[in-house]
Enzyme design. Structure first.
Site, mmCIF file in Angstrom:
data_model
loop_
_atom_site.group_PDB
_atom_site.id
_atom_site.type_symbol
_atom_site.label_atom_id
_atom_site.label_comp_id
_atom_site.label_asym_id
_atom_site.label_seq_id
_atom_site.Cartn_x
_atom_site.Cartn_y
_atom_site.Cartn_z
ATOM 1 N N LYS A 38 0.849 -1.194 0.000
ATOM 2 C CA LYS A 38 0.000 0.000 0.000
ATOM 3 C C LYS A 38 0.881 1.239 0.000
ATOM 4 C CE LYS A 38 -2.143 1.500 3.786
ATOM 5 N NZ LYS A 38 -1.826 2.957 3.887
ATOM 6 N N ASP A 65 -3.346 4.180 -1.996
ATOM 7 C CA ASP A 65 -4.233 4.609 -0.908
ATOM 8 C C ASP A 65 -4.177 6.133 -0.761
ATOM 9 O OD1 ASP A 65 -5.783 4.680 1.411
ATOM 10 O OD2 ASP A 65 -4.054 4.295 2.705
ATOM 11 N N LYS A 67 -7.207 8.016 -0.974
ATOM 12 C CA LYS A 67 -8.497 8.415 -0.381
ATOM 13 C C LYS A 67 -9.053 9.690 -1.008
ATOM 14 C CE LYS A 67 -7.351 6.424 4.169
ATOM 15 N NZ LYS A 67 -5.906 6.167 3.985
ATOM 16 N N ASP A 70 -13.239 14.850 -3.209
ATOM 17 C CA ASP A 70 -13.268 16.167 -3.834
ATOM 18 C C ASP A 70 -14.531 16.256 -4.678
ATOM 19 O OD1 ASP A 70 -12.386 18.700 -4.983
ATOM 20 O OD2 ASP A 70 -10.337 18.073 -4.493
ATOM 21 N N THR A 123 -10.162 3.956 10.858
ATOM 22 C CA THR A 123 -10.009 3.128 12.054
ATOM 23 C C THR A 123 -9.425 3.908 13.231
ATOM 24 O OG1 THR A 123 -7.908 2.321 11.178
ATOM 25 C CG2 THR A 123 -9.850 0.926 10.849
ATOM 26 N N ARG A 216 3.449 -1.380 10.560
ATOM 27 C CA ARG A 216 4.539 -1.369 11.539
ATOM 28 C C ARG A 216 4.955 -2.739 12.061
ATOM 29 N NH1 ARG A 216 1.817 4.023 13.942
ATOM 30 N NH2 ARG A 216 0.036 2.839 13.166
#
Length: 240
Positions: A38, A65, A67, A70, A123, A216
């Site tokens: 990603k 990614d 997002k 607009d 999230t 991570r």
């Protein structure tokens, strides 16, 4: 519907600091161990399409990614550019509204090479955060509402937490893609960093998620291929 090969269903989030050289080395570590990477706003803004090409050259699929959120025409043109890069997944915000979602759907070719997703509720947000924004709903309620709306607008799927996956799967069907961030391995359960709604790999797969996004726990590991393999192992333990 997701692949039965759990490796193909693992997406590694490449959101940390990188250079083209370090990114290329990371792709070599990940190739053969995960199915997709990603690329988010930070690194795409800094390095652009080069990172997409480096991932593809390593044999990895790409989830771009960004997002998009607009006015309809702006989103449509951005999506056309993303599809020209040959990315496998791309996303918009569900709360951009019907006109934006319909324009997005028309902008992505119907050949299925690029799947169009909508982000439901980040999230990192909890019920208190939504109330502060003037939305008197629990995150799960809002996800349910938005997922049905996204399906109605004929997008390919949504991004949502594993906590909402079961309802989305039941409501939207087996062919509706569900991509789940906020995944933490069992050894790190309870350490969500800036994620408020998290789940383990096995739990997310059992709930019905098609793809799991992990960052991570893999990228900060001493041995990246081994960390990725451990996530895949935990995914494989999910009960059918």
């Amino acid at each position: 519907m997701a692949s039965t090969n759990m490796k193909d269903r693992l997406i590694v989030a490449l959101d940390g600091d990188t250079t083209p050289e370090s990114f290329k080395a990371l792709m070599a570590d990940l190739a053969g161990h995960v199915g997709m990477v990603k690329i988010g706003k930070k690194n795409f803004t800094r390095h652009g399409p080069l990172l997409v090409r480096l991932a593809q050259d390593a044999g990895l699929k790409v989830f771009l990614d960004l997002k998009f959120h607009d006015i309809p025409n702006t989103v449509a043109e951005a999506l056309k550019a993303a599809c020209d890069l040959g990315v496998d997944l791309v996303n918009v915000h569900a709360m951009g509204g019907r006109k934006m979602l319909e324009a997005a759907r028309k902008a992505v070719p119907a050949d299925g090479l690029t799947k169009l997703l909508a982000v439901t509720v980040l999230t990192s947000l909890n019920e208190e955060d939504l109330r502060e924004l003037g939305i008197p709903m629990h995150p799960s309620e809002l996800v349910k509402k938005l997922a049905g709306f996204v399906k109605e607008c004929a997008l390919d799927g949504v991004v949502c937490s594993a906590l909402e996956t079961k309802f989305v799967r039941h409501t939207c069907g087996d062919d509706f893609l569900i991509v789940t961030p906020g995944i933490r391995p069992e050894s790190a359960e309870g350490s969500g960093d800036d994620q408020a709604r998290i789940a383990t790999p096995r739990w997310a797969v059992e709930a019905g998620s098609d793809y799991l996004v992990v960052g991570r726990p893999i990228l900060k590991a001493d041995h990246i291929p081994q960390a990725a393999a451990e996530i895949v192992r935990q995914m494989s333990e999910a009960k059918a």
